[in-house]
Design a protein around this motif. Structure first.
Motif, PDB file in Angstrom:
ATOM      1  N   GLU A 259     -30.573  -1.445   3.484  1.00 20.99           N
ATOM      2  CA  GLU A 259     -31.570  -1.839   4.477  1.00 20.99           C
ATOM      3  C   GLU A 259     -31.602  -3.349   4.699  1.00 20.99           C
ATOM      4  OE1 GLU A 259     -35.311  -0.125   3.398  1.00 20.99           O
ATOM      5  OE2 GLU A 259     -34.585   1.934   3.527  1.00 20.99           O
ATOM      6  N   SER A 260     -30.423  -3.962   4.645  1.00 22.86           N
ATOM      7  CA  SER A 260     -30.291  -5.393   4.925  1.00 22.86           C
ATOM      8  C   SER A 260     -28.846  -5.682   5.296  1.00 22.86           C
ATOM      9  CB  SER A 260     -30.704  -6.241   3.721  1.00 22.86           C
ATOM     10  OG  SER A 260     -29.817  -6.029   2.637  1.00 22.86           O
ATOM     11  N   GLU A 261     -28.630  -6.839   5.914  1.00 22.79           N
ATOM     12  CA  GLU A 261     -27.279  -7.242   6.276  1.00 22.79           C
ATOM     13  C   GLU A 261     -26.540  -7.750   5.035  1.00 22.79           C
ATOM     14  OE1 GLU A 261     -25.758  -7.316   9.257  1.00 22.79           O
ATOM     15  OE2 GLU A 261     -27.415  -6.855  10.636  1.00 22.79           O
ATOM     16  N   PRO A 262     -25.219  -7.554   4.966  1.00 23.74           N
ATOM     17  CA  PRO A 262     -24.441  -8.099   3.840  1.00 23.74           C
ATOM     18  C   PRO A 262     -24.134  -9.577   4.058  1.00 23.74           C
ATOM     19  CG  PRO A 262     -23.005  -6.851   5.290  1.00 23.74           C
ATOM     20  CD  PRO A 262     -24.403  -6.698   5.845  1.00 23.74           C
ATOM     21  N   ASN A 263     -25.187 -10.406   4.000  1.00 23.53           N
ATOM     22  CA  ASN A 263     -25.037 -11.820   4.339  1.00 23.53           C
ATOM     23  C   ASN A 263     -24.671 -12.714   3.163  1.00 23.53           C
ATOM     24  OD1 ASN A 263     -25.546 -11.624   7.092  1.00 23.53           O
ATOM     25  ND2 ASN A 263     -27.758 -11.745   6.831  1.00 23.53           N
TER      26      ASN A 263
ATOM     27  N   GLY B 138     -19.533 -13.126  -1.070  1.00 25.72           N
ATOM     28  CA  GLY B 138     -18.756 -12.242  -1.924  1.00 25.72           C
ATOM     29  C   GLY B 138     -19.041 -10.764  -1.836  1.00 25.72           C
ATOM     30  N   LEU B 139     -19.901 -10.315  -0.920  1.00 27.16           N
ATOM     31  CA  LEU B 139     -20.295  -8.904  -0.926  1.00 27.16           C
ATOM     32  C   LEU B 139     -19.158  -7.989  -0.473  1.00 27.16           C
ATOM     33  CD1 LEU B 139     -23.979  -9.094   0.364  1.00 27.16           C
ATOM     34  CD2 LEU B 139     -23.077  -9.317  -1.958  1.00 27.16           C
ATOM     35  N   SER B 140     -18.554  -8.290   0.660  1.00 28.93           N
ATOM     36  CA  SER B 140     -17.437  -7.455   1.121  1.00 28.93           C
ATOM     37  C   SER B 140     -16.266  -7.539   0.147  1.00 28.93           C
ATOM     38  CB  SER B 140     -16.998  -7.877   2.524  1.00 28.93           C
ATOM     39  OG  SER B 140     -16.647  -9.242   2.564  1.00 28.93           O
ATOM     40  N   ASN B 141     -16.064  -8.706  -0.446  1.00 31.04           N
ATOM     41  CA  ASN B 141     -14.981  -8.879  -1.415  1.00 31.04           C
ATOM     42  C   ASN B 141     -15.233  -8.077  -2.687  1.00 31.04           C
ATOM     43  OD1 ASN B 141     -15.761 -11.679  -0.033  1.00 31.04           O
ATOM     44  ND2 ASN B 141     -13.543 -11.487  -0.050  1.00 31.04           N
ATOM     45  N   SER B 142     -16.500  -8.019  -3.101  1.00 32.62           N
ATOM     46  CA  SER B 142     -16.866  -7.242  -4.284  1.00 32.62           C
ATOM     47  C   SER B 142     -16.615  -5.759  -4.045  1.00 32.62           C
ATOM     48  CB  SER B 142     -18.334  -7.484  -4.630  1.00 32.62           C
ATOM     49  OG  SER B 142     -18.738  -6.702  -5.742  1.00 32.62           O
ATOM     50  N   TYR B 143     -16.987  -5.293  -2.875  1.00 27.53           N
ATOM     51  CA  TYR B 143     -16.761  -3.887  -2.526  1.00 27.53           C
ATOM     52  C   TYR B 143     -15.265  -3.559  -2.566  1.00 27.53           C
ATOM     53  CZ  TYR B 143     -16.850   0.502   0.036  1.00 27.53           C
ATOM     54  OH  TYR B 143     -16.674   1.818   0.401  1.00 27.53           O
TER      55      TYR B 143
ATOM     56  N   GLU C   9     -33.767 -19.470   9.813  1.00 26.60           N
ATOM     57  CA  GLU C   9     -34.985 -19.126   9.077  1.00 26.60           C
ATOM     58  C   GLU C   9     -34.840 -17.838   8.283  1.00 26.60           C
ATOM     59  OE1 GLU C   9     -38.306 -19.000  11.681  1.00 26.60           O
ATOM     60  OE2 GLU C   9     -38.304 -21.157  12.101  1.00 26.60           O
ATOM     61  N   THR C  10     -33.981 -16.950   8.724  1.00 22.29           N
ATOM     62  CA  THR C  10     -33.844 -15.650   8.065  1.00 22.29           C
ATOM     63  C   THR C  10     -32.543 -15.491   7.295  1.00 22.29           C
ATOM     64  OG1 THR C  10     -32.927 -14.721  10.101  1.00 22.29           O
ATOM     65  CG2 THR C  10     -35.310 -14.494   9.751  1.00 22.29           C
ATOM     66  N   GLY C  11     -31.665 -16.474   7.327  1.00 22.09           N
ATOM     67  CA  GLY C  11     -30.390 -16.355   6.631  1.00 22.09           C
ATOM     68  C   GLY C  11     -29.399 -17.369   7.150  1.00 22.09           C
ATOM     69  N   THR C  12     -28.286 -16.866   7.681  1.00 24.56           N
ATOM     70  CA  THR C  12     -27.262 -17.749   8.249  1.00 24.56           C
ATOM     71  C   THR C  12     -26.786 -17.174   9.569  1.00 24.56           C
ATOM     72  OG1 THR C  12     -25.453 -16.594   7.108  1.00 24.56           O
ATOM     73  CG2 THR C  12     -26.448 -18.484   5.967  1.00 24.56           C
ATOM     74  N   GLN C  13     -26.140 -18.028  10.364  1.00 24.60           N
ATOM     75  CA  GLN C  13     -25.545 -17.575  11.612  1.00 24.60           C
ATOM     76  C   GLN C  13     -24.140 -18.141  11.730  1.00 24.60           C
ATOM     77  OE1 GLN C  13     -27.737 -19.051  14.967  1.00 24.60           O
ATOM     78  NE2 GLN C  13     -27.549 -21.206  14.382  1.00 24.60           N
ATOM     79  N   GLU C  14     -23.264 -17.350  12.306  1.00 21.75           N
ATOM     80  CA  GLU C  14     -21.889 -17.792  12.502  1.00 21.75           C
ATOM     81  C   GLU C  14     -21.811 -18.782  13.655  1.00 21.75           C
ATOM     82  OE1 GLU C  14     -17.934 -15.738  14.286  1.00 21.75           O
ATOM     83  OE2 GLU C  14     -18.818 -14.694  12.544  1.00 21.75           O
ATOM     84  N   LYS C  15     -21.142 -19.886  13.423  1.00 16.54           N
ATOM     85  CA  LYS C  15     -20.956 -20.903  14.461  1.00 16.54           C
ATOM     86  C   LYS C  15     -19.539 -20.860  15.042  1.00 16.54           C
ATOM     87  CE  LYS C  15     -23.736 -23.730  15.079  1.00 16.54           C
ATOM     88  NZ  LYS C  15     -24.918 -23.772  15.979  1.00 16.54           N
TER      89      LYS C  15
END
Length: 419
Positions: A301-305, A308-313, A398-404
């Protein structure tokens, strides 16, 4: 981060992760894998949870070789000695032939050299990026037992230098964590910055747990740099930045992915990070990466922001696929040798989920190979257990990060070649 009751249980000495899908419940055997990850820090727990998610899905598909997977998770505390002790317990007491970990290169390296290689255990890391592992592998020191799903520090260094040049910075000071990873990336970024025509005014090591970093920050400020590059972890990173700003340092910052953390942002204050840009490796723009994001959001119930999360998977899923390919009661060396069979470009494509694992089992049982399509795309390891990857430039919100900016694999390779 939502944690399902079946996802992580236990505390302190070790955590056991298992899931009971309908097929897994029918099994009458259990196979353990070991995991050494920094669960005592905020940014480390999601990495461990994501590894556990892969275990859940494999157990849903019936486990490995008909046996349920039990993931025994121990906390590294981002401490080499603690990490080595944890790995030794997993190998000597739990008898694991696969170890997932660690995050920090400074923890993964002593585990590799003093525990997994001597014991013949296959080691898969989500996040260790030091070039020292490549050198060790080239010298024959890993015995083919080492794999990492995170690209080397050279990627972040090359992209970090590009960010500095694109921002028009003529001079920059480097502050880096005083461990294998920090020393490696600080050297690489310094070389890349000079190649870009940018002056490196200082390169200053930061040690953990100091009551003050005033002396180090004062040294870095001495050359009056137009910007600062940081390869630090969130805790000391926040302390360094607060000291830096209080002494009149610039808000022009370039950051390694280790600072991609709500903890860092909140402890510094978003109002001081308006000119801060970070780098990170990225998943390619492919369907399998999108599918992972969707399944992660459904599960947690959250974004994988987080870092290392995708790498861990992918590290965990590839390890489990290799175990399936190697056969029951396989040794660590046999599992490591089977990695190429589950990351074969000519193999049967399989998705990163329970259905994909079941399809892989069928193909492997029939004597074939599979092409794993995962959270970071179609993973390919070279002879040293390394991967390459695209990259992103990001900023805090404010809620995390954004791709630039998205930097393709071809663009990354060109940067690293100096083109």
């Amino acid at each position: 981060m939502k944690m399902g009751s079946k996802h992580i249980t236990g505390l302190a000495l070790g955590l056991t992760v298992s899931a009971f899908g309908s097929a897994a419940m029918a099994s009458d055997c259990t196979t353990k894998i070991g995991t050494v990850l920094p669960t005592s820090v905020d940014w480390g727990r999601p990495i461990a949870e994501t590894a556990g998610f892969a275990v859940e899905q494999v157990n849903e598909a019936g486990g490995v070789q008909g046996c349920e997977i039990e993931m025994v998770l121990r906390d590294s505390q981002v401490d080499p000695k603690v990490g080595v002790d944890a790995a030794k317990a997993l190998v000597d007491l739990d008898g694991v032939q696969v170890l997932i970990g660690a995050v920090s290169s400074g923890v993964s390296m002593p585990i590799l050299t003093s525990v997994t290689v001597p014991a013949g255990v296959a080691q898969f890391s989500c996040c260790s990026s030091s070039g020292a592992f490549t050198t060790l592998a080239e010298e024959g020191g890993t015995n083919g037992l080492w794999f990492r799903t995170f690209a080397t520090s050279g990627v972040q260094a090359a992209v970090g230098a590009k960010v500095a040049k694109d921002q028009g910075y003529g001079s920059i000071a480097i502050l880096y964590k005083n461990d294998d990873w920090g020393q490696d990336i600080s050297k690489l970024i310094a070389e890349d910055l000079v190649d870009m025509g940018i002056t490196v005014t200082a390169s200053v090591a930061i040690n953990d747990g100091q009551p003050s970093y005033r002396a180090e920050v004062t040294e870095a400020l001495g050359g009056q740099p137009e910007a600062i590059y940081m390869a630090l972890y969130p805790n000391e990173g926040a302390s360094v930045v607060r000291e830096w700003l209080s002494l009149g340092g610039t808000q022009n910052m370039v950051m390694a992915n280790s600072l991609k953390s709500d903890e860092f942002r909140d402890n510094v204050g978003l109002q001081y990070l308006g000119n801060a840009l970070g780098t990170d490796t990225a998943s390619p723009r492919v369907a399998s990466a999108d599918a992972f994001v969707a399944s992660y959001k459904e599960r947690f119930e959250s974004e994988p922001n987080g870092p290392g999360l995708s790498n861990s998977y992918d590290a965990t899923m590839i390890a489990l696929l290799a175990m399936e390919a190697a056969g029951k009661d396989a040794t660590g060396a046999e599992i490591a040798a089977s990695v190429s069979r589950v990351t074969d470009p000519a193999g049967t494509p399989v998705s990163a989920d329970a259905a994909g694992f079941a399809a892989a089992r069928e193909a492997l049982t029939a004597g074939g190979s599979v092409m794993y399509q995962g959270a970071t795309g179609n993973v390919r390891f070279d002879a040293n257990g390394d991967v390459s990857a695209p990259a992103v430039v990001w900023s805090f919100t404010e809620t995390g990060t954004q791709e630039k900016q998205y930097v393709t694999l071809q663009e990354v390779d060109a940067l690293m070649m100096g083109d």
